[in-house]
Enzyme design. Sequence first.
Site, PDB file in Angstrom:
ATOM      1  N   THR A 183       6.171   2.904  13.989  1.00 38.04           N
ATOM      2  CA  THR A 183       7.311   2.001  13.938  1.00 38.04           C
ATOM      3  C   THR A 183       8.409   2.908  14.454  1.00 38.04           C
ATOM      4  OG1 THR A 183       6.488   1.068  11.855  1.00 38.04           O
ATOM      5  CG2 THR A 183       8.808   0.743  12.325  1.00 38.04           C
ATOM      6  N   ARG A 211       0.493 -12.012  11.947  1.00 40.43           N
ATOM      7  CA  ARG A 211       0.686 -11.113  10.819  1.00 40.43           C
ATOM      8  C   ARG A 211       2.071 -10.476  10.883  1.00 40.43           C
ATOM      9  NH1 ARG A 211       1.879  -5.286  10.619  1.00 40.43           N
ATOM     10  NH2 ARG A 211       1.182  -4.463   8.608  1.00 40.43           N
ATOM     11  N   ILE A 212       2.781 -10.581   9.779  1.00 42.28           N
ATOM     12  CA  ILE A 212       4.102  -9.979   9.668  1.00 42.28           C
ATOM     13  C   ILE A 212       4.001  -8.768   8.759  1.00 42.28           C
ATOM     14  CG2 ILE A 212       6.433 -10.376   8.754  1.00 42.28           C
ATOM     15  CD1 ILE A 212       6.106 -13.322   9.662  1.00 42.28           C
ATOM     16  N   GLY A 213       4.617  -7.661   9.156  1.00 41.50           N
ATOM     17  CA  GLY A 213       4.563  -6.435   8.369  1.00 41.50           C
ATOM     18  C   GLY A 213       5.870  -6.173   7.645  1.00 41.50           C
ATOM     19  N   ASP A 214       6.148  -4.917   7.357  1.00 38.53           N
ATOM     20  CA  ASP A 214       7.333  -4.589   6.570  1.00 38.53           C
ATOM     21  C   ASP A 214       8.604  -4.493   7.396  1.00 38.53           C
ATOM     22  OD1 ASP A 214       7.895  -1.262   6.926  1.00 38.53           O
ATOM     23  OD2 ASP A 214       5.943  -2.052   7.519  1.00 38.53           O
ATOM     24  N   THR A 233       8.424   3.568   7.620  1.00 38.57           N
ATOM     25  CA  THR A 233       7.330   3.495   8.580  1.00 38.57           C
ATOM     26  C   THR A 233       6.037   3.767   7.843  1.00 38.57           C
ATOM     27  OG1 THR A 233       6.292   4.579  10.483  1.00 38.57           O
ATOM     28  CG2 THR A 233       7.781   5.926   9.182  1.00 38.57           C
ATOM     29  N   GLY A 234       4.948   3.166   8.327  1.00 40.38           N
ATOM     30  CA  GLY A 234       3.660   3.407   7.694  1.00 40.38           C
ATOM     31  C   GLY A 234       2.867   2.126   7.584  1.00 40.38           C
ATOM     32  N   LYS A 235       2.023   2.054   6.564  1.00 44.56           N
ATOM     33  CA  LYS A 235       1.175   0.877   6.393  1.00 44.56           C
ATOM     34  C   LYS A 235       1.991  -0.221   5.725  1.00 44.56           C
ATOM     35  CE  LYS A 235      -3.145   3.345   6.681  1.00 44.56           C
ATOM     36  NZ  LYS A 235      -4.212   4.099   6.006  1.00 44.56           N
ATOM     37  N   GLY A 236       2.289  -1.228   6.517  1.00 51.02           N
ATOM     38  CA  GLY A 236       3.217  -2.261   6.085  1.00 51.02           C
ATOM     39  C   GLY A 236       2.927  -2.879   4.734  1.00 51.02           C
TER      40      GLY A 236
END
Lengths: 315, 315
Positions: A183, A211-214, A233-236
């Site tokens: 990100t 798919r929506i992330g963080d 940043t990272g795994k949403g």
Amino acid sequence: MLGWAIALHGGGGDIPIDLPDELRIPRETALRHCLDLGVSALKSGKHPLDVTELVVRELENHPYFNAGKGSVLTAQGTVEMEASIMDGKTKRCGAVSGLTTVVNPVSLARLVMEKTPHIYLAFDAAEAFARAHGVETAESTYFITPENIARLKQAKEFNRVQLDYTAPTPKEPEIRGDSQIGTVGCVAVDSAGNLAAATSTGGYVNKMAGRIGDSPLIGAGTYANHLCAVSATGKGEYIIRATMAREVAALMEYKGLSLSEAAAYAVEQSGPRGTCGLVAVSANGEVAMPYNTNGMFRACATEDGFTEVAIWPKN
Amino acid sequence: MVGWAIALHGGAGDIPIDLPDERRIPRETALRHCLDLGVSALKSGKHPLDVTELVVRELENHPDFNAGKGSVLTAQGTVEMEASIMDGKTKRCGAVSGLTTVVNPISVARLVMEKTPHIYLGFDGAEAFARAHGVETVESSHFITPENIARLKQAKEFNRVQLDYTAPTPKLPEVSGDSQIGTVGCVAVDSAGNLASATSTGGYVNKMVGRIGDTPVIGAGTYANHLCAVSATGKGEYIIRATVAREVAALMEYKGLSLTEAAAYAVEQSGPRGCCGLVAVSANGEVAMPYNTTGMFRACATEDGYTEIAIWPKN
């Protein structure tokens, strides 16, 4: 310590120490370039909203980070980009998801904040809004890079192997050591204590369409109030569950932790090793850049002269 | 006080005290019916995730609340529904936005949580996912009610007048006194301290197509952890900025406030009068239902026999 401060990231993840020069150097150069842009803007008196937007635009334009050009691909081989931006003093914010042709998602997020009574627009409607405002768009081929086509292929192959061998939860493969869970983001504060945060991403490689992330979720990937500004940043999915960006501010506000303590604690509590990182600045001009992954592409600078461009822990 | 507890809402807003019987009674009856369903489920040992989902499904099916059937209309006269659900113990969650044909959005949110590695799916991707899982869908005419067609017409007329007379920020007109900023939601805790929260909505009348509100944003409209479960209602933009649902939990966790204090403070700090309300339960079986609007359709019950169904403040 009062003065301006800025921090930016190009993604946290499993970035191996032996990343080849030809992959490492362009990214470090880009980080340094974006840092210089941001610092110049702050020195010339630009508001942190402008500063974070211009830095993130630059990161979006760079093909080696997972945002804008260079976004990872969905399961269908397309790009779906999302971004958000937030102003600390007013808590005004803007967010977009599901963009496929907009060259700079972070600027569209800002337009949503400034030109609509809403905060968050997505998919077809966000694209239509972009066109109605004459925002720069491009064909999808502009965004798609050969590295990301290869990443998608590898991810799909990996899933096929996964189904065949029923291995325990494996580590996602890396293509020549590049992190796949990137990100980009930027946080900044000026000497008047104005704070802003901006985050942008292509999401998760091989993600389901839609798919929506963080990154576009206020409080998860982006947050700013009168105390601090945070970009994650990272795994949403971990960042959403932990409302990580908001967590930093809540710890400062309600538990009286310092920026460093709050930022470190938020990362630690958000998930297991290898899941996340963030950059944050405080109203007092402090900077924190914690992460629990192998590395995080990052850079920061403060008015008193401190400056850092790094990928791995400093030892 | 440790035992099960449940609270649900059908939306907070400017619900005038002289709401006619023919509008008030069906809603009170529905709240009572949904409360009974939820209480039965808890008494029969169902997990709060199941309880909140079934109660919200019931509220979605009822045409007089702004969710599922009876959702308010977008500027284009369509419905775009969103929902989210969260499990307090594990912090697993699911969310959907931009649904147009799914009868029960909350159930798709739960499916996203349980059947995908993701948390949040939107628009075409969410609709496709619903079909792939055989979720019940119908023609959009199912969701559209005459009251909402009238509300949209009135809102558009109001905007036209607004442009002509440059009045100060006016109060949106009510159609027959019904609140336009509704949402439905349910929170529950069982005697083992398992907590869950679920929220669903059609959004904001005359909203831009593609506009996402607080309801599907984890931490804003819905949140649950080991301490409490929260579902918010009101003006989505305020709830997002204030991360209202997460705020309740953060105040309990980091400032040691009780559920009642935390819930009241979160509502108070979220924005001016008239912007939001919430329902919340704690791991200890307490209930709170604060709101800063004229009224909030709500109901709650606790294991020790307390039960309440109300619209306005109790005086």
